[in-house]
Structures are given as structure tokens and as C-alpha cells.
Design a protein around this motif. Structure first.
Motif, PDB file in Angstrom:
ATOM      1  N   ASP A   1       0.824  -1.213   0.000  1.00 13.48           N
ATOM      2  CA  ASP A   1       0.000   0.000   0.000  1.00 13.48           C
ATOM      3  C   ASP A   1       0.854   1.256   0.000  1.00 13.48           C
ATOM      4  N   GLU A   2       1.936   1.236   0.761  1.00  9.62           N
ATOM      5  CA  GLU A   2       2.813   2.402   0.823  1.00  9.62           C
ATOM      6  C   GLU A   2       3.477   2.653  -0.530  1.00  9.62           C
ATOM      7  N   MET A   3       3.942   1.587  -1.175  1.00  5.08           N
ATOM      8  CA  MET A   3       4.539   1.738  -2.500  1.00  5.08           C
ATOM      9  C   MET A   3       3.519   2.310  -3.477  1.00  5.08           C
ATOM     10  N   PHE A   4       2.296   1.751  -3.455  1.00  4.32           N
ATOM     11  CA  PHE A   4       1.236   2.211  -4.354  1.00  4.32           C
ATOM     12  C   PHE A   4       0.914   3.676  -4.091  1.00  4.32           C
ATOM     13  N   ASP A   5       0.735   4.022  -2.823  1.00  6.59           N
ATOM     14  CA  ASP A   5       0.398   5.400  -2.454  1.00  6.59           C
ATOM     15  C   ASP A   5       1.492   6.388  -2.844  1.00  6.59           C
ATOM     16  N   ASN A   6       2.741   5.911  -2.891  1.00  5.28           N
ATOM     17  CA  ASN A   6       3.863   6.776  -3.275  1.00  5.28           C
ATOM     18  C   ASN A   6       4.036   6.857  -4.786  1.00  5.28           C
ATOM     19  N   GLY A   7       3.162   6.176  -5.529  1.00  6.30           N
ATOM     20  CA  GLY A   7       3.219   6.221  -6.985  1.00  6.30           C
ATOM     21  C   GLY A   7       4.268   5.298  -7.581  1.00  6.30           C
TER      22      GLY A   7
END
Length: 71
Positions: free
Chosen positions: A7-13
Motif C-alpha cells: 500500500d505504501e509503495m502504491f500510495d507513493n506512486g
């Protein structure tokens, strides 16, 4: 990888595609159901003319128009 890390990777683009099995991906509420509709001949002719003008199939044109009205 944990869900939180993903989720963190996704949220960071960041690109997370390497972590996704795309062969099992599904879009919710997108399963197709067949519906039969009868149209008068003149309407089919006009639908075909407009579909040809836009470079799409009759079915695609009908789907686009209905989606516009429902969305």
C-alpha cells in the motif's frame, strides 16, 4: 512483502505491477450479462450509420450511449 508495504509503495506512486498477478485480476461489477433488445429496422440502420462514422461496432455504440445516460 506485507500489505502495508504494498500500500505504501502504491500510495507513493511506485510501480507495483511486479507484485500483482494480472491473470487473476477482475473488475468488480463488470461481468457481462446478455440482454436482447428489439429495435425497429430504421433505428438499426441509423445505429449502424453512426457506429460506422465513429469507427466502432453497433454494440459498442449502444454500450457507450447507455453508459453515458446511467453514469
Amino acid at each position: 512483502m506485507t500489505t502495508e508495504q504494498f500500500d505504501e509503495m502504491f500510495d507513493n506512486g511506485e510501480d507495483v505491477s511486479a507484485y500483482v498477478d494480472w491473470s487473476k485480476a477482475r473488475r468488480p461489477n463488470q461481468e457481462a450479462r446478455r440482454v436482447n433488445v428489439d429495435f425497429p429496422a430504421w433505428m438499426v440502420r441509423d445505429l449502424d450509420k453512426e457506429a460506422g462514422r465513429l469507427g466502432v461496432t453497433r454494440q459498442s455504440l449502444i454500450k457507450m450511449w447507455i453508459a453515458e445516460k446511467l453514469g
